[in-house]
Motif scaffolding. Structure first.
Motif, PDB file in Angstrom:
ATOM      1  N   ILE A 131       1.072  -0.966   0.201  1.00 35.70           N
ATOM      2  CA  ILE A 131       0.322   0.115  -0.121  1.00 35.70           C
ATOM      3  C   ILE A 131       0.803   1.728   0.024  1.00 35.70           C
ATOM      4  N   PRO A 132       0.891   2.206  -0.951  1.00 35.26           N
ATOM      5  CA  PRO A 132       1.897   3.131  -1.145  1.00 35.26           C
ATOM      6  C   PRO A 132       0.994   4.418  -0.123  1.00 35.26           C
ATOM      7  N   TYR A 133       1.802   4.909  -0.015  1.00 38.32           N
ATOM      8  CA  TYR A 133       1.113   5.825   1.080  1.00 38.32           C
ATOM      9  C   TYR A 133       1.991   7.275   1.548  1.00 38.32           C
ATOM     10  N   GLY A 134       0.723   7.769   1.121  1.00 38.46           N
ATOM     11  CA  GLY A 134       1.977   9.215   1.549  1.00 38.46           C
ATOM     12  C   GLY A 134       1.232  10.133   2.613  1.00 38.46           C
ATOM     13  N   GLY A 135       0.235  11.236   2.875  1.00 42.27           N
ATOM     14  CA  GLY A 135       0.236  11.870   4.128  1.00 42.27           C
ATOM     15  C   GLY A 135      -1.275  11.125   4.506  1.00 42.27           C
ATOM     16  N   ALA A 136      -1.633  10.172   3.522  1.00 43.42           N
ATOM     17  CA  ALA A 136      -2.971   8.960   4.484  1.00 43.42           C
ATOM     18  C   ALA A 136      -4.068  10.468   4.273  1.00 43.42           C
ATOM     19  N   THR A 137      -3.864  11.140   4.054  1.00 43.13           N
ATOM     20  CA  THR A 137      -5.306  11.788   3.625  1.00 43.13           C
ATOM     21  C   THR A 137      -6.698  11.736   3.235  1.00 43.13           C
ATOM     22  N   SER A 138      -6.137  10.185   2.210  1.00 36.08           N
ATOM     23  CA  SER A 138      -7.183   9.654   1.553  1.00 36.08           C
ATOM     24  C   SER A 138      -8.821   9.880   2.451  1.00 36.08           C
ATOM     25  N   VAL A 139      -9.739  10.058   1.499  1.00 33.29           N
ATOM     26  CA  VAL A 139     -10.958  10.025   2.062  1.00 33.29           C
ATOM     27  C   VAL A 139     -11.769   8.839   1.193  1.00 33.29           C
ATOM     28  N   PRO A 178      -4.918  22.018  -2.166  1.00 30.90           N
ATOM     29  CA  PRO A 178      -6.067  21.219  -1.851  1.00 30.90           C
ATOM     30  C   PRO A 178      -6.395  21.554  -0.727  1.00 30.90           C
ATOM     31  N   GLN A 179      -7.139  21.367   0.133  1.00 30.39           N
ATOM     32  CA  GLN A 179      -7.797  21.914   1.400  1.00 30.39           C
ATOM     33  C   GLN A 179      -7.102  21.390   2.441  1.00 30.39           C
ATOM     34  N   SER A 180      -6.887  19.609   2.377  1.00 31.31           N
ATOM     35  CA  SER A 180      -5.214  19.533   2.819  1.00 31.31           C
ATOM     36  C   SER A 180      -3.866  19.201   2.755  1.00 31.31           C
ATOM     37  N   PHE A 181      -4.219  20.133   1.768  1.00 32.28           N
ATOM     38  CA  PHE A 181      -2.599  20.335   1.272  1.00 32.28           C
ATOM     39  C   PHE A 181      -1.417  21.001   2.496  1.00 32.28           C
ATOM     40  N   SER A 217      -1.314  16.496   3.328  1.00 39.10           N
ATOM     41  CA  SER A 217      -0.401  15.917   1.809  1.00 39.10           C
ATOM     42  C   SER A 217       0.260  16.142   0.978  1.00 39.10           C
ATOM     43  N   THR A 218       0.824  15.365   0.448  1.00 36.64           N
ATOM     44  CA  THR A 218       1.981  14.994  -0.005  1.00 36.64           C
ATOM     45  C   THR A 218       1.654  14.902  -1.994  1.00 36.64           C
ATOM     46  N   VAL A 219       3.306  15.807  -2.772  1.00 36.74           N
ATOM     47  CA  VAL A 219       2.918  15.089  -4.470  1.00 36.74           C
ATOM     48  C   VAL A 219       2.684  13.982  -4.815  1.00 36.74           C
ATOM     49  N   ALA A 241      -1.416  10.791  -7.427  1.00 35.69           N
ATOM     50  CA  ALA A 241      -1.437   9.458  -7.516  1.00 35.69           C
ATOM     51  C   ALA A 241      -3.445   9.604  -7.384  1.00 35.69           C
ATOM     52  N   THR A 242      -3.696  10.372  -6.987  1.00 32.85           N
ATOM     53  CA  THR A 242      -5.289  10.910  -6.682  1.00 32.85           C
ATOM     54  C   THR A 242      -5.889  12.178  -7.863  1.00 32.85           C
ATOM     55  N   ARG A 243      -4.571  12.461  -8.772  1.00 38.51           N
ATOM     56  CA  ARG A 243      -5.504  13.707  -9.316  1.00 38.51           C
ATOM     57  C   ARG A 243      -5.780  14.753  -8.680  1.00 38.51           C
ATOM     58  N   SER A 244      -5.356  14.921  -7.875  1.00 43.23           N
ATOM     59  CA  SER A 244      -6.151  16.386  -6.860  1.00 43.23           C
ATOM     60  C   SER A 244      -6.324  17.110  -7.280  1.00 43.23           C
ATOM     61  N   GLY A 245      -7.313  17.975  -7.030  1.00 46.00           N
ATOM     62  CA  GLY A 245      -7.487  19.021  -7.275  1.00 46.00           C
ATOM     63  C   GLY A 245      -7.377  20.508  -6.056  1.00 46.00           C
ATOM     64  N   GLY A 246      -6.451  21.303  -6.678  1.00 45.00           N
ATOM     65  CA  GLY A 246      -5.921  22.514  -5.696  1.00 45.00           C
ATOM     66  C   GLY A 246      -7.066  23.569  -5.774  1.00 45.00           C
ATOM     67  N   ILE A 281       4.818   2.766  -6.903  1.00 45.84           N
ATOM     68  CA  ILE A 281       5.450   3.500  -6.704  1.00 45.84           C
ATOM     69  C   ILE A 281       5.592   4.819  -7.324  1.00 45.84           C
ATOM     70  N   ILE A 282       5.141   6.022  -6.987  1.00 41.76           N
ATOM     71  CA  ILE A 282       5.801   6.894  -7.255  1.00 41.76           C
ATOM     72  C   ILE A 282       7.056   7.557  -6.937  1.00 41.76           C
ATOM     73  N   THR A 283       8.432   7.716  -7.520  1.00 39.19           N
ATOM     74  CA  THR A 283       9.334   8.449  -6.353  1.00 39.19           C
ATOM     75  C   THR A 283       9.480  10.449  -6.206  1.00 39.19           C
TER      76      THR A 283
HETATM   77  C1  LIG Z   1      -9.511  17.598   5.274  1.00 40.03           C
HETATM   78  C2  LIG Z   1      -9.233  17.227   4.196  1.00 40.03           C
HETATM   79  C3  LIG Z   1      -9.584  17.952   3.159  1.00 40.03           C
HETATM   80  C4  LIG Z   1      -9.127  17.573   2.011  1.00 40.03           C
HETATM   81  N1  LIG Z   1      -8.976  18.720   0.512  1.00 40.03           N
HETATM   82  C5  LIG Z   1      -9.071  18.070  -0.728  1.00 40.03           C
HETATM   83  C6  LIG Z   1      -9.196  18.980  -1.597  1.00 40.03           C
HETATM   84  O1  LIG Z   1      -9.258  19.819  -1.609  1.00 40.03           O
HETATM   85  N2  LIG Z   1      -9.022  18.150  -3.173  1.00 40.03           N
HETATM   86  C7  LIG Z   1      -8.348  17.142  -2.915  1.00 40.03           C
HETATM   87  O2  LIG Z   1      -8.146  17.090  -4.420  1.00 40.03           O
HETATM   88  N3  LIG Z   1      -8.545  16.418  -2.145  1.00 40.03           N
HETATM   89  C8  LIG Z   1      -8.927  16.465  -1.253  1.00 40.03           C
HETATM   90  N4  LIG Z   1      -8.494  15.167   0.434  1.00 40.03           N
HETATM   91  C9  LIG Z   1      -8.391  14.304  -0.218  1.00 40.03           C
HETATM   92  C10 LIG Z   1      -6.865  13.902  -0.505  1.00 40.03           C
HETATM   93  O3  LIG Z   1      -6.423  14.892   0.912  1.00 40.03           O
HETATM   94  C11 LIG Z   1      -6.044  14.062  -1.862  1.00 40.03           C
HETATM   95  O4  LIG Z   1      -6.597  12.780  -1.919  1.00 40.03           O
HETATM   96  C12 LIG Z   1      -4.541  14.090  -1.889  1.00 40.03           C
HETATM   97  O5  LIG Z   1      -3.915  14.058  -3.224  1.00 40.03           O
HETATM   98  C13 LIG Z   1      -4.107  12.605  -0.694  1.00 40.03           C
HETATM   99  O6  LIG Z   1      -2.632  12.790  -0.835  1.00 40.03           O
HETATM  100  P1  LIG Z   1      -1.962  11.872  -0.201  1.00 40.03           P
HETATM  101  O7  LIG Z   1      -0.129  12.498   0.217  1.00 40.03           O
HETATM  102  O8  LIG Z   1      -2.743  12.206   1.602  1.00 40.03           O
HETATM  103  O9  LIG Z   1      -1.654  10.791  -0.080  1.00 40.03           O
HETATM  104  P2  LIG Z   1      -2.154   9.244   0.706  1.00 40.03           P
HETATM  105  O10 LIG Z   1      -3.706   8.728   1.004  1.00 40.03           O
HETATM  106  O11 LIG Z   1      -1.206   8.900   1.718  1.00 40.03           O
HETATM  107  O12 LIG Z   1      -2.786   8.132  -0.275  1.00 40.03           O
HETATM  108  C14 LIG Z   1      -3.877   8.865  -1.130  1.00 40.03           C
HETATM  109  C15 LIG Z   1      -3.763   7.133  -2.837  1.00 40.03           C
HETATM  110  O13 LIG Z   1      -2.919   7.528  -3.634  1.00 40.03           O
HETATM  111  C16 LIG Z   1      -1.698   6.434  -3.167  1.00 40.03           C
HETATM  112  N5  LIG Z   1      -0.645   7.256  -3.328  1.00 40.03           N
HETATM  113  C17 LIG Z   1       0.145   7.965  -2.232  1.00 40.03           C
HETATM  114  N6  LIG Z   1       1.112   8.424  -2.932  1.00 40.03           N
HETATM  115  C18 LIG Z   1       1.678   7.577  -3.830  1.00 40.03           C
HETATM  116  C19 LIG Z   1       3.207   7.170  -4.612  1.00 40.03           C
HETATM  117  N7  LIG Z   1       3.910   8.432  -3.893  1.00 40.03           N
HETATM  118  N8  LIG Z   1       2.688   6.633  -5.356  1.00 40.03           N
HETATM  119  C20 LIG Z   1       1.461   5.564  -5.193  1.00 40.03           C
HETATM  120  N9  LIG Z   1       0.276   5.922  -5.262  1.00 40.03           N
HETATM  121  C21 LIG Z   1       0.502   6.892  -3.971  1.00 40.03           C
HETATM  122  C22 LIG Z   1      -2.488   5.863  -1.632  1.00 40.03           C
HETATM  123  O14 LIG Z   1      -1.943   4.452  -2.651  1.00 40.03           O
HETATM  124  C23 LIG Z   1      -3.961   5.755  -1.970  1.00 40.03           C
HETATM  125  O15 LIG Z   1      -4.263   4.976  -3.016  1.00 40.03           O
HETATM  126  C24 LIG Z   1      -9.119  16.376   1.343  1.00 40.03           C
HETATM  127  C25 LIG Z   1      -8.852  14.935   1.989  1.00 40.03           C
HETATM  128  C26 LIG Z   1      -8.845  15.819   3.981  1.00 40.03           C
HETATM  129  C27 LIG Z   1      -8.845  14.963   4.353  1.00 40.03           C
END
Ligand SMILES: Cc1cc2nc3c(=O)[nH]c(=O)nc-3n(C[C@H](O)[C@H](O)[C@H](O)COP(=O)(O)OP(=O)(O)OC[C@H]3O[C@@H](n4cnc5c(N)ncnc54)[C@H](O)[C@@H]3O)c2cc1C
Length: 536
Positions: free
Chosen positions: A126-134, A194-197, A200-202, A207-212, A264-266
């Motif tokens: 399980i690849p793990y960045g900031g664990a903010t996955s919801v 992102p709100q989780s800035f 959370s990690t690059v 990996a999740t195509r986050s929205g900023g 795993i994205i490095t």
């Molecule tokens: C309070 C709050 C607000 C949020 N606001 C936003 C927002 O505004 N916009 C938004 O897009 N999301 C938001 N999120 C969701 C979350 O923050 C995003 O999905 C964020 O991109 C996850 O980053 P992370 O580093 O925490 O990844 P993680 O939670 O650790 O992992 C998320 C997923 O990516 C995979 N992953 C992580 N790192 C890697 C890697 N290096 N290589 C391959 N796979 C990897 C994991 O296996 C998992 O499937 C929010 C979450 C919270 C709790």
């Protein structure tokens, strides 16, 4: 201390330093108690050292022992992501399915050795960045296979900055604030918030195509990705750094949104920009949500590209910006490193006014290019503080079920889409949580062809019924959103949670093609099984 060195809280968003105090939790209990009529006490916070942890189902070979551990507390700390139900479980001391080991590789070699070991034994990774996955993206799948969580925290450096092209080579484990700290001395910024800035990690963003925070134009991390580097069980996947390319399907497109299922994205090269010093902000009030929506459509179709274009419905405008509970609020913001934004905001406000919006001239705030903060007072400032200060821990365990769901839909289907979603979800909320519920909406992002609405709900829940009631509401929301033509997620990702909705909206052949890609790259199916689609 850099963020990556700080210990994350196991029961709330952020670091241990973000944990709400006993007094804050007590105050929240009082407010929620007044709303629900219950006499509430914040539950105690469990001591991780006292929790019984299932035995690890694998043995760490001596050659990995420097960075892979089966330490019980480490495993507990890596059991959950950031979804409210996960935080509540952690607060109850319920850790039924922790990972069997946690790896903190420090180099490519250590990462390779970890993946090779897992692949050889068929252990889940399980690849793990900031664990903010919801969306339950970092949780351990049920079943007998042992799982290793690979925490990328030691990949925390900005490796190169190309000031000429304005881009940087950034390791995947870099957390938002550490990234901006490294770029600031160069006058550069990613400006992806992102709100989780803070937590959370690059790598997680890619990996999740986050929205900023950009409401228009550069909405997703996709727009900033020049190239990616990813380790797969079959070897390295590295794309060429290019400003653009029309050479067939893009390898980066497969990495973006792969959610840890392909590798795993490095690191990644990401596009940067000069730090903005000119800003302009306005909060325009509308008599109702529908009129505000019309104004937003006209502004975004005028292609003015405001950085912020957030429409809050009456419930949200009251809760986070102090309005009267009847009117909607549109927050407009422009920013630039190169020149004043007075003209842009004037044009956007003119459109908003002609659509029925109300704002006095002296409420339009334009700064002088000194880089000083603007728009941090009044309704706009109140909204900003509520947005940045968000923390689930204050109310966790207090008998309130609260969550969000977000989507995107074309303008031709709006506002009927909104009416349908509110009716379906509102009905279920009433049935399941009773009359003291709230359902609200805001636009987080907006496109010329449609908005990305973000719904929040909350209501009192019987202790012990949280999971069951949440699932009923979530099923209704997912069904309403997807069947009315929207996407199951605009930026929160698919994870394990949104699988059924995503299946409904994607072509069947696409799923087959994606599975074939996964079989090629990850033949033993070790990478995050159960995310995106059911495992083979
Ligand atoms: C309070 C709050 C607000 C949020 N606001 C936003 C927002 O505004 N916009 C938004 O897009 N999301 C938001 N999120 C969701 C979350 O923050 C995003 O999905 C964020 O991109 C996850 O980053 P992370 O580093 O925490 O990844 P993680 O939670 O650790 O992992 C998320 C997923 O990516 C995979 N992953 C992580 N790192 C890697 C890697 N290096 N290589 C391959 N796979 C990897 C994991 O296996 C998992 O499937 C929010 C979450 C919270 C709790």
């Amino acid at each position: 201390m850099a963020k990556w060195q700080q210990r994350r809280s196991f029961w709330t968003w952020g670091y241990e330093s973000d944990e709400p105090s006993a007094a804050q939790r007590k105050a929240a209990a009082k407010v929620i108690g007044e709303r629900t009529g219950l006499n509430l006490e914040p539950p105690p916070i469990p001591d991780l050292n006292q929790i019984d942890v299932r035995n690890a189902r694998l043995k760490v070979p001596a050659k990995l022992a420097d960075w892979v551990s089966t330490d019980p507390v480490e495993r507990l700390l890596h059991t959950y992501g950031g979804h409210p139900l996960e935080l509540q479980r952690a607060l109850r001391g319920q850790f039924d399915n922790p990972p069997d080991a946690v790896a903190h590789p420090r180099t490519d070699d250590e990462l390779e050795a970890t993946l090779a070991f897992a692949d050889q034994h068929g252990h889940v990774v399980i690849p793990y960045g900031g664990a903010t996955s919801v969306v339950w993206g970092v949780s351990v799948p049920a079943g007998d296979r042992a799982a290793i969580t690979v925490d990328m925290d030691h990949f925390h450096k900005v490796l190169e900055i190309d000031e000429v092209s304005r881009a940087a080579r950034i390791q995947a484990g870099v957390l938002g604030p550490d990234l901006e700290d490294a770029l600031r001395p160069h006058g550069l910024t990613l400006r992806h918030f992102p709100q989780s800035f803070p937590w959370s990690t690059v790598g997680g963003w890619i990996a999740t195509r986050s929205g900023g925070h950009y409401a228009t134009n550069h909405t997703h991390i996709d727009d900033f990705v020049e190239s990616t580097r990813m380790l797969t069980p079959q070897g390295w996947w590295e794309s060429r750094r290019l400003p653009g390319s029309g050479a067939g399907p893009s390898p980066d497109r497969l990495v973006l949104g792969s959610e840890g299922t392909l590798g795993i994205i490095t690191e990644s090269w990401l596009r940067l920009q000069a730090r903005p010093t000119f800003r302009a902000t306005a909060g325009v009030v509308f008599a109702d949500w529908a009129t505000g929506g019309d104004a937003v459509r006209q502004i975004v179709q005028a292609k003015l590209w405001p950085a912020n274009l957030r429409l809050l419905d009456a419930v949200e405008a009251q809760a986070s910006a102090g309005l009267d509970g009847l009117k909607a609020l549109l927050i407009i913001g422009f920013e630039s490193a190169s020149g004043p934004q007075n003209e842009q905001i004037r044009q956007a406000v003119a459109i908003a006014r002609s659509a029925g919006g109300v704002i006095e001239d002296d409420q339009i705030v334009c700064d002088d290019g000194s880089g000083k903060a603007t728009g941090r007072s009044g309704a706009v400032g109140a909204w900003r503080d509520a947005f940045i200060g968000v923390n689930a821990g204050v109310s966790s365990g207090l008998g309130l079920l609260a969550d969000t769901f977000e989507t995107a839909i074309t303008w031709d289907a709006w506002p009927e889409f909104d009416a349908r979603v509110r009716e379906s979800v509102g009905k279920v909320l009433l049935e399941v949580l009773g009359p003291h519920t709230r359902l609200s909406c805001r636009f987080t992002h907006v496109y010329p062809d449609g908005p990305a609405p973000y719904y929040s709900f909350s209501g009192p829940v019987r202790p012990g019924a949280e999971d069951e009631h949440w699932q009923i509401i979530k099923d209704a929301a997912m069904e309403a959103v997807v069947s009315a033509g929207g996407t199951v997620t605009h930026h929160h990702a698919v994870g394990r949670m949104h699988r059924p909705g995503w299946k409904q909206q994607r072509p069947e052949l696409f799923e087959q093609a994606l599975r074939a890609v996964k079989r090629t790259i990850d033949p033993n199916g070790i990478l995050n099984p159960g995310v995106l689609f059911d495992p083979d």
